[in-house]
Design an enzyme around this catalytic site. Structure first.
Site, PDB file in Angstrom:
ATOM      1  N   ASN A 277      40.325   4.100  19.422  1.00  0.00           N
ATOM      2  CA  ASN A 277      41.086   4.584  18.280  1.00  0.00           C
ATOM      3  C   ASN A 277      41.748   5.865  18.766  1.00  0.00           C
ATOM      4  O   ASN A 277      41.085   6.877  19.002  1.00  0.00           O
ATOM      5  CB  ASN A 277      40.142   4.848  17.107  1.00  0.00           C
ATOM      6  CG  ASN A 277      40.888   5.098  15.814  1.00  0.00           C
ATOM      7  OD1 ASN A 277      42.037   5.516  15.815  1.00  0.00           O
ATOM      8  ND2 ASN A 277      40.221   4.868  14.697  1.00  0.00           N
TER       9      ASN A 277
ATOM     10  N   GLU B 213      46.146   8.025  10.978  1.00  0.00           N
ATOM     11  CA  GLU B 213      45.356   7.157  11.851  1.00  0.00           C
ATOM     12  C   GLU B 213      45.837   5.709  11.716  1.00  0.00           C
ATOM     13  O   GLU B 213      46.191   5.261  10.617  1.00  0.00           O
ATOM     14  CB  GLU B 213      43.893   7.254  11.425  1.00  0.00           C
ATOM     15  CG  GLU B 213      42.934   6.309  12.108  1.00  0.00           C
ATOM     16  CD  GLU B 213      41.536   6.342  11.495  1.00  0.00           C
ATOM     17  OE1 GLU B 213      40.567   6.041  12.205  1.00  0.00           O
ATOM     18  OE2 GLU B 213      41.424   6.669  10.288  1.00  0.00           O
TER      19      GLU B 213
ATOM     20  N   ASN C 170      42.256   7.351   7.706  1.00  0.00           N
ATOM     21  CA  ASN C 170      42.254   6.213   6.777  1.00  0.00           C
ATOM     22  C   ASN C 170      40.868   6.210   6.152  1.00  0.00           C
ATOM     23  O   ASN C 170      39.971   5.511   6.616  1.00  0.00           O
ATOM     24  CB  ASN C 170      42.446   4.885   7.511  1.00  0.00           C
ATOM     25  CG  ASN C 170      43.871   4.585   7.940  1.00  0.00           C
ATOM     26  OD1 ASN C 170      44.257   3.430   8.075  1.00  0.00           O
ATOM     27  ND2 ASN C 170      44.648   5.602   8.205  1.00  0.00           N
TER      28      ASN C 170
ATOM     29  N   GLU D  85      34.347  -0.026  13.039  1.00  0.00           N
ATOM     30  CA  GLU D  85      34.960   0.714  14.144  1.00  0.00           C
ATOM     31  C   GLU D  85      34.093   0.674  15.400  1.00  0.00           C
ATOM     32  O   GLU D  85      34.607   0.608  16.519  1.00  0.00           O
ATOM     33  CB  GLU D  85      35.243   2.151  13.726  1.00  0.00           C
ATOM     34  CG  GLU D  85      36.432   2.282  12.800  1.00  0.00           C
ATOM     35  CD  GLU D  85      36.850   3.718  12.611  1.00  0.00           C
ATOM     36  OE1 GLU D  85      37.259   4.353  13.607  1.00  0.00           O
ATOM     37  OE2 GLU D  85      36.759   4.213  11.470  1.00  0.00           O
TER      38      GLU D  85
ATOM     39  N   CYS E  85      40.397  11.178  11.719  1.00  0.00           N
ATOM     40  CA  CYS E  85      39.564  10.790  10.583  1.00  0.00           C
ATOM     41  C   CYS E  85      38.182  11.438  10.593  1.00  0.00           C
ATOM     42  O   CYS E  85      38.052  12.634  10.342  1.00  0.00           O
ATOM     43  CB  CYS E  85      39.477   9.265  10.517  1.00  0.00           C
ATOM     44  SG  CYS E  85      38.920   8.643   8.912  1.00  0.00           S
TER      45      CYS E  85
ATOM     46  N   LYS F  83      39.350   8.964  19.522  1.00  0.00           N
ATOM     47  CA  LYS F  83      38.377   9.312  18.488  1.00  0.00           C
ATOM     48  C   LYS F  83      36.954   9.312  19.025  1.00  0.00           C
ATOM     49  O   LYS F  83      36.500   8.326  19.617  1.00  0.00           O
ATOM     50  CB  LYS F  83      38.522   8.329  17.324  1.00  0.00           C
ATOM     51  CG  LYS F  83      37.701   8.661  16.084  1.00  0.00           C
ATOM     52  CD  LYS F  83      38.069   7.688  14.971  1.00  0.00           C
ATOM     53  CE  LYS F  83      37.299   7.941  13.688  1.00  0.00           C
ATOM     54  NZ  LYS F  83      37.727   7.012  12.619  1.00  0.00           N
TER      55      LYS F  83
END
Length: 307
Positions: free
Chosen positions: A95, A36, A186, A131, A161, A112
């Site tokens: 993301n 990621e 991550n 995020e 993730c 994501k």
């Protein structure tokens, strides 16, 4: 992949990725999975705005800053998965991850869905998890992609993730017959939401657990790859692994640095689960999954509008 510091240049990070690509190709790999946000540090731990934030986003893929990766992979006939921060032409931020085939063409794109953290910074926290501030929720669902003959026409899917911790992510791909799931992450080596109940060892255990369990329950291979180590004093777990459709780890990283692990993937191993224990057509009972049993004080009775 080891840590990427805030001060590291893009050229420095790309050189590391190219070196790992070369090593993987020399060991016979035809697919490389990067983590990621592979091109940058994990910037959502910082409170950023303006140019300080925009520098981390890619406005197209490929682009001149990363073209060497695409060019070298194409020359080596190696495809790859890579995660990055996407800024769309209409100004939306995701993301994102892409799957690139051995001809250098983008086979699929994923954004994501399960964004952790918060929009506003947590007061007094040394490191943030922002995020939700910097990215929108993914809008592409969990699509599966049919690869070409060079990857044995595998049915492939992607996650990023936190998605790997949610069984819905896996089952949506499983219902599409997925045979290989690529995941980059991550993940903090501490509880990113605050508190002391989780440490790096427990979070690494959970990362491996969900990959093994869900690979087994959906009869799929899974490649789960970390960016790991100390980034500007903030720890990231490792635990990169390749898991077979029986939930067995067939290769696993042993360090928090740049490291290449390789395994042979036999798609026929998916058949045991898909044709027997987890033959969805024969054994699933979605009519029962729609019903939530009333439990006083816990949940209200409801009917889900599910598959």
């Amino acid at each position: 992949m080891g840590p990427t510091q805030k001060a590291d240049t893009r050229a420095h990070t790309l050189k590391r990725m190219l070196d790992m690509l070369e090593e993987a190709a020399s060991r016979g790999a035809s697919l490389v999975v990067f983590p990621e946000l592979a091109f940058t540090t994990f910037f959502p731990r910082w409170l950023l705005e303006g140019d300080a934030l925009d520098q981390y986003f890619e406005r197209g893929m490929p682009n001149p800053a990363v073209a060497k990766l695409f060019d070298r992979a194409r020359a080596l006939r190696v495809g790859f998965y890579v995660g990055y921060a996407e800024l769309t032409p209409d100004g939306r931020r995701y993301n994102c991850a892409i799957l690139v085939d051995r001809d250098g063409e983008i086979l699929g794109r994923y954004r994501k869905v399960h964004l952790p953290g918060s929009v506003e910074p947590r007061e007094g926290a040394r490191y943030q998890q922002l995020e939700k501030r910097y990215f929108e929720y993914g809008d592409l669902g969990f699509p599966a992609f049919r690869a070409g003959s060079s990857w044995a026409h595998a049915i492939m899917g992607m996650m990023i993730c936190n998605d790997r911790r949610w069984p819905e992510s896996w089952r949506v791909l499983g219902l599409q017959g997925v045979e290989l799931v690529c995941i980059g992450y991550n993940s903090a080596a501490y509880d990113p939401n605050g508190g002391t109940t989780e440490d790096g060892a427990l979070r690494t255990f959970h990362s491996t657990l969900v990959t093994q369990a869900n690979a087994y329950m959906n009869a799929t291979w899974a490649i789960s790859v970390a960016k790991a180590g100390e980034e500007d004093g903030s720890g990231l777990i490792g635990g990169s692994c390749i898991v077979d459709p029986n939930g067995r780890i067939v290769a696993q990283a042993g360090t928090l640095a740049d490291e290449v692990i390789v395994a042979d993937i036999d798609l026929d191993l998916c058949r045991q689960g898909k044709d027997k224990m987890f033959n969805f057509a024969a054994h699933r009972r979605p009519e029962q999954y729609r019903v939530i049993t009333e439990r006083a004080g816990v949940i209200e009775p409801a009917v889900l509008d599910a598959d």
